[in-house]
Design a protein around this motif. Structure first.
Motif, PDB file in Angstrom:
ATOM      1  N   MET A 252     -18.285 -24.153 -56.502  1.00 38.24           N
ATOM      2  CA  MET A 252     -18.071 -25.381 -57.273  1.00 38.24           C
ATOM      3  C   MET A 252     -17.010 -26.250 -56.603  1.00 38.24           C
ATOM      4  O   MET A 252     -17.207 -27.448 -56.410  1.00 38.24           O
ATOM      5  CB  MET A 252     -17.653 -25.032 -58.699  1.00 38.24           C
ATOM      6  CG  MET A 252     -18.750 -24.363 -59.526  1.00 38.24           C
ATOM      7  SD  MET A 252     -18.122 -23.591 -61.040  1.00 38.24           S
ATOM      8  CE  MET A 252     -17.581 -25.043 -61.965  1.00 38.24           C
ATOM      9  N   VAL A 253     -15.894 -25.643 -56.239  1.00 39.23           N
ATOM     10  CA  VAL A 253     -14.804 -26.391 -55.599  1.00 39.23           C
ATOM     11  C   VAL A 253     -15.247 -26.900 -54.229  1.00 39.23           C
ATOM     12  O   VAL A 253     -14.806 -27.960 -53.791  1.00 39.23           O
ATOM     13  CB  VAL A 253     -13.536 -25.518 -55.517  1.00 39.23           C
ATOM     14  CG1 VAL A 253     -12.491 -26.150 -54.631  1.00 39.23           C
ATOM     15  CG2 VAL A 253     -12.970 -25.292 -56.911  1.00 39.23           C
ATOM     16  N   GLY A 254     -16.145 -26.177 -53.580  1.00 40.79           N
ATOM     17  CA  GLY A 254     -16.659 -26.628 -52.284  1.00 40.79           C
ATOM     18  C   GLY A 254     -17.317 -27.985 -52.347  1.00 40.79           C
ATOM     19  O   GLY A 254     -17.352 -28.715 -51.348  1.00 40.79           O
ATOM     20  N   THR A 255     -17.815 -28.376 -53.513  1.00 43.78           N
ATOM     21  CA  THR A 255     -18.454 -29.690 -53.639  1.00 43.78           C
ATOM     22  C   THR A 255     -17.443 -30.823 -53.532  1.00 43.78           C
ATOM     23  O   THR A 255     -17.839 -31.970 -53.269  1.00 43.78           O
ATOM     24  CB  THR A 255     -19.224 -29.831 -54.974  1.00 43.78           C
ATOM     25  OG1 THR A 255     -18.297 -29.827 -56.075  1.00 43.78           O
ATOM     26  CG2 THR A 255     -20.253 -28.720 -55.140  1.00 43.78           C
ATOM     27  N   LEU A 256     -16.155 -30.548 -53.715  1.00 50.04           N
ATOM     28  CA  LEU A 256     -15.139 -31.602 -53.603  1.00 50.04           C
ATOM     29  C   LEU A 256     -15.090 -32.188 -52.197  1.00 50.04           C
ATOM     30  O   LEU A 256     -14.715 -33.342 -52.014  1.00 50.04           O
ATOM     31  CB  LEU A 256     -13.767 -31.074 -54.012  1.00 50.04           C
ATOM     32  CG  LEU A 256     -13.625 -30.618 -55.466  1.00 50.04           C
ATOM     33  CD1 LEU A 256     -12.234 -30.055 -55.708  1.00 50.04           C
ATOM     34  CD2 LEU A 256     -13.941 -31.735 -56.438  1.00 50.04           C
ATOM     35  N   ALA A 257     -15.486 -31.396 -51.206  1.00 49.25           N
ATOM     36  CA  ALA A 257     -15.484 -31.876 -49.818  1.00 49.25           C
ATOM     37  C   ALA A 257     -16.500 -33.003 -49.611  1.00 49.25           C
ATOM     38  O   ALA A 257     -16.404 -33.746 -48.635  1.00 49.25           O
ATOM     39  CB  ALA A 257     -15.776 -30.725 -48.864  1.00 49.25           C
ATOM     40  N   ASP A 258     -17.467 -33.135 -50.513  1.00 49.12           N
ATOM     41  CA  ASP A 258     -18.495 -34.175 -50.389  1.00 49.12           C
ATOM     42  C   ASP A 258     -18.075 -35.499 -51.015  1.00 49.12           C
ATOM     43  O   ASP A 258     -18.801 -36.497 -50.884  1.00 49.12           O
ATOM     44  CB  ASP A 258     -19.796 -33.710 -51.059  1.00 49.12           C
ATOM     45  CG  ASP A 258     -20.359 -32.461 -50.405  1.00 49.12           C
ATOM     46  OD1 ASP A 258     -20.151 -32.284 -49.184  1.00 49.12           O
ATOM     47  OD2 ASP A 258     -20.985 -31.648 -51.115  1.00 49.12           O
ATOM     48  N   LEU A 259     -16.929 -35.536 -51.698  1.00 51.69           N
ATOM     49  CA  LEU A 259     -16.489 -36.775 -52.341  1.00 51.69           C
ATOM     50  C   LEU A 259     -16.070 -37.798 -51.303  1.00 51.69           C
ATOM     51  O   LEU A 259     -15.626 -37.454 -50.210  1.00 51.69           O
ATOM     52  CB  LEU A 259     -15.324 -36.491 -53.290  1.00 51.69           C
ATOM     53  CG  LEU A 259     -15.651 -35.615 -54.496  1.00 51.69           C
ATOM     54  CD1 LEU A 259     -14.376 -35.242 -55.233  1.00 51.69           C
ATOM     55  CD2 LEU A 259     -16.644 -36.314 -55.414  1.00 51.69           C
ATOM     56  N   LYS A 260     -16.206 -39.065 -51.672  1.00 51.77           N
ATOM     57  CA  LYS A 260     -15.818 -40.162 -50.779  1.00 51.77           C
ATOM     58  C   LYS A 260     -15.088 -41.221 -51.594  1.00 51.77           C
ATOM     59  O   LYS A 260     -15.198 -41.251 -52.824  1.00 51.77           O
ATOM     60  CB  LYS A 260     -17.039 -40.724 -50.062  1.00 51.77           C
ATOM     61  CG  LYS A 260     -18.124 -41.222 -50.989  1.00 51.77           C
ATOM     62  CD  LYS A 260     -19.393 -41.524 -50.221  1.00 51.77           C
ATOM     63  CE  LYS A 260     -20.518 -41.986 -51.098  1.00 51.77           C
ATOM     64  NZ  LYS A 260     -20.823 -41.192 -52.262  1.00 51.77           N
ATOM     65  N   PRO A 261     -14.327 -42.076 -50.929  1.00 56.17           N
ATOM     66  CA  PRO A 261     -13.650 -43.151 -51.658  1.00 56.17           C
ATOM     67  C   PRO A 261     -14.646 -43.929 -52.522  1.00 56.17           C
ATOM     68  O   PRO A 261     -15.762 -44.226 -52.086  1.00 56.17           O
ATOM     69  CB  PRO A 261     -13.066 -44.022 -50.551  1.00 56.17           C
ATOM     70  CG  PRO A 261     -12.856 -43.071 -49.409  1.00 56.17           C
ATOM     71  CD  PRO A 261     -14.035 -42.121 -49.488  1.00 56.17           C
ATOM     72  N   GLY A 262     -14.228 -44.212 -53.746  1.00 54.37           N
ATOM     73  CA  GLY A 262     -15.082 -44.913 -54.694  1.00 54.37           C
ATOM     74  C   GLY A 262     -15.733 -43.993 -55.707  1.00 54.37           C
ATOM     75  O   GLY A 262     -16.100 -44.424 -56.798  1.00 54.37           O
ATOM     76  N   ASP A 263     -15.926 -42.699 -55.341  1.00 49.33           N
ATOM     77  CA  ASP A 263     -16.396 -41.739 -56.328  1.00 49.33           C
ATOM     78  C   ASP A 263     -15.320 -41.599 -57.402  1.00 49.33           C
ATOM     79  O   ASP A 263     -14.195 -42.063 -57.224  1.00 49.33           O
ATOM     80  CB  ASP A 263     -16.655 -40.371 -55.679  1.00 49.33           C
ATOM     81  CG  ASP A 263     -17.913 -40.338 -54.831  1.00 49.33           C
ATOM     82  OD1 ASP A 263     -18.782 -41.213 -55.010  1.00 49.33           O
ATOM     83  OD2 ASP A 263     -18.022 -39.429 -53.982  1.00 49.33           O
ATOM     84  N   THR A 264     -15.648 -40.960 -58.503  1.00 47.16           N
ATOM     85  CA  THR A 264     -14.690 -40.787 -59.593  1.00 47.16           C
ATOM     86  C   THR A 264     -14.517 -39.306 -59.916  1.00 47.16           C
ATOM     87  O   THR A 264     -15.253 -38.453 -59.397  1.00 47.16           O
ATOM     88  CB  THR A 264     -15.179 -41.509 -60.865  1.00 47.16           C
ATOM     89  OG1 THR A 264     -16.356 -40.850 -61.351  1.00 47.16           O
ATOM     90  CG2 THR A 264     -15.466 -42.987 -60.597  1.00 47.16           C
ATOM     91  N   GLU A 265     -13.556 -39.020 -60.782  1.00 47.86           N
ATOM     92  CA  GLU A 265     -13.389 -37.648 -61.260  1.00 47.86           C
ATOM     93  C   GLU A 265     -14.666 -37.181 -61.954  1.00 47.86           C
ATOM     94  O   GLU A 265     -15.018 -36.004 -61.890  1.00 47.86           O
ATOM     95  CB  GLU A 265     -12.206 -37.554 -62.223  1.00 47.86           C
ATOM     96  CG  GLU A 265     -10.868 -37.759 -61.553  1.00 47.86           C
ATOM     97  CD  GLU A 265      -9.717 -37.801 -62.538  1.00 47.86           C
ATOM     98  OE1 GLU A 265      -9.935 -37.596 -63.755  1.00 47.86           O
ATOM     99  OE2 GLU A 265      -8.581 -38.051 -62.089  1.00 47.86           O
ATOM    100  N   ARG A 266     -15.364 -38.105 -62.601  1.00 46.53           N
ATOM    101  CA  ARG A 266     -16.621 -37.736 -63.254  1.00 46.53           C
ATOM    102  C   ARG A 266     -17.671 -37.315 -62.229  1.00 46.53           C
ATOM    103  O   ARG A 266     -18.480 -36.433 -62.491  1.00 46.53           O
ATOM    104  CB  ARG A 266     -17.143 -38.881 -64.119  1.00 46.53           C
ATOM    105  CG  ARG A 266     -16.306 -39.051 -65.368  1.00 46.53           C
ATOM    106  CD  ARG A 266     -16.878 -40.102 -66.282  1.00 46.53           C
ATOM    107  NE  ARG A 266     -16.041 -40.225 -67.463  1.00 46.53           N
ATOM    108  CZ  ARG A 266     -16.472 -40.676 -68.617  1.00 46.53           C
ATOM    109  NH1 ARG A 266     -17.716 -41.069 -68.749  1.00 46.53           N
ATOM    110  NH2 ARG A 266     -15.653 -40.759 -69.635  1.00 46.53           N
ATOM    111  N   THR A 267     -17.660 -37.943 -61.065  1.00 44.81           N
ATOM    112  CA  THR A 267     -18.554 -37.521 -59.986  1.00 44.81           C
ATOM    113  C   THR A 267     -18.236 -36.081 -59.601  1.00 44.81           C
ATOM    114  O   THR A 267     -19.143 -35.249 -59.456  1.00 44.81           O
ATOM    115  CB  THR A 267     -18.400 -38.437 -58.753  1.00 44.81           C
ATOM    116  OG1 THR A 267     -18.562 -39.791 -59.135  1.00 44.81           O
ATOM    117  CG2 THR A 267     -19.394 -38.068 -57.665  1.00 44.81           C
ATOM    118  N   ALA A 268     -16.946 -35.782 -59.447  1.00 47.62           N
ATOM    119  CA  ALA A 268     -16.521 -34.426 -59.102  1.00 47.62           C
ATOM    120  C   ALA A 268     -16.970 -33.433 -60.173  1.00 47.62           C
ATOM    121  O   ALA A 268     -17.505 -32.358 -59.868  1.00 47.62           O
ATOM    122  CB  ALA A 268     -15.008 -34.371 -58.925  1.00 47.62           C
TER     123      ALA A 268
END
Length: 176
Positions: free
Chosen positions: A28-44
């Protein structure tokens, strides 16, 4: 009282269930590496919930998420705040499997981590290593907490103070 004493030692099967739940939390935490600027905490939150389900995990699972350039804690309700480069994204993330939970905290930086974040991460790892070395069969919780206090004083350079250490996941039913 009797069930509490019985549950103090996990069976081999329970240990495997705890390992599986923790592996789910890691994914689950591994998905945080896919976040990019503009995404939100809700995306995470959405990405981690999706990973929990596809990995075979159970709902509900606890997720406390926080983000920002200077982060003190997370929230149970993720925000719509847009993430920015150098933000820290962290939280307490729970993988659940067959009623067992594995909870982890694994902060990430969106982009290269700032120098102060890297320095604090080094202190955290050194403290963790010292505390882990103190945890042997028969060691009391008081001794482990004393090792924690000493490690923070040794590695924190006077700039860090102790907090209540996060320790849980004794097995089935601890959350009730």
């Amino acid at each position: 009282a009797l069930m509490s004493r019985v549950r103090q030692v996990e069976s081999a099967e329970e240990i495997e269930l705890l390992r599986r739940a923790t592996a789910i939390a890691e994914a689950m935490v591994g998905t945080l590496a896919d976040l990019k600027p503009g995404d939100t905490e809700r995306t995470a939150f959405a990405n981690m919930t999706h990973k929990l389900i596809v990995e075979g995990g159970d709902l509900p699972a606890m997720m406390i998420i926080g983000s920002g350039p200077h982060l003190a804690h997370g929230m149970f309700v993720p925000t719509l705040r847009p993430l920015a480069t150098h933000d820290i994204i962290t939280g307490e993330v729970e993988g659940r499997y067959a009623g067992y939970s594995g909870q982890i905290i694994r902060p990430v930086s969106l982009g290269a981590a700032r120098g102060d974040v890297r320095e604090l991460t080094g202190v955290t790892v050194a403290v963790f290593d010292d505390v882990l070395a103190s945890m042997k069969h028969g060691t009391t919780l008081g001794s482990v907490l004393s090792a924690y206090d000493a490690a923070v004083a040794r590695h924190g350079g006077g700039a860090c103070k102790t907090a209540y250490p996060l320790m849980h996941a004794r097995g089935l039913g601890d959350e009730y």
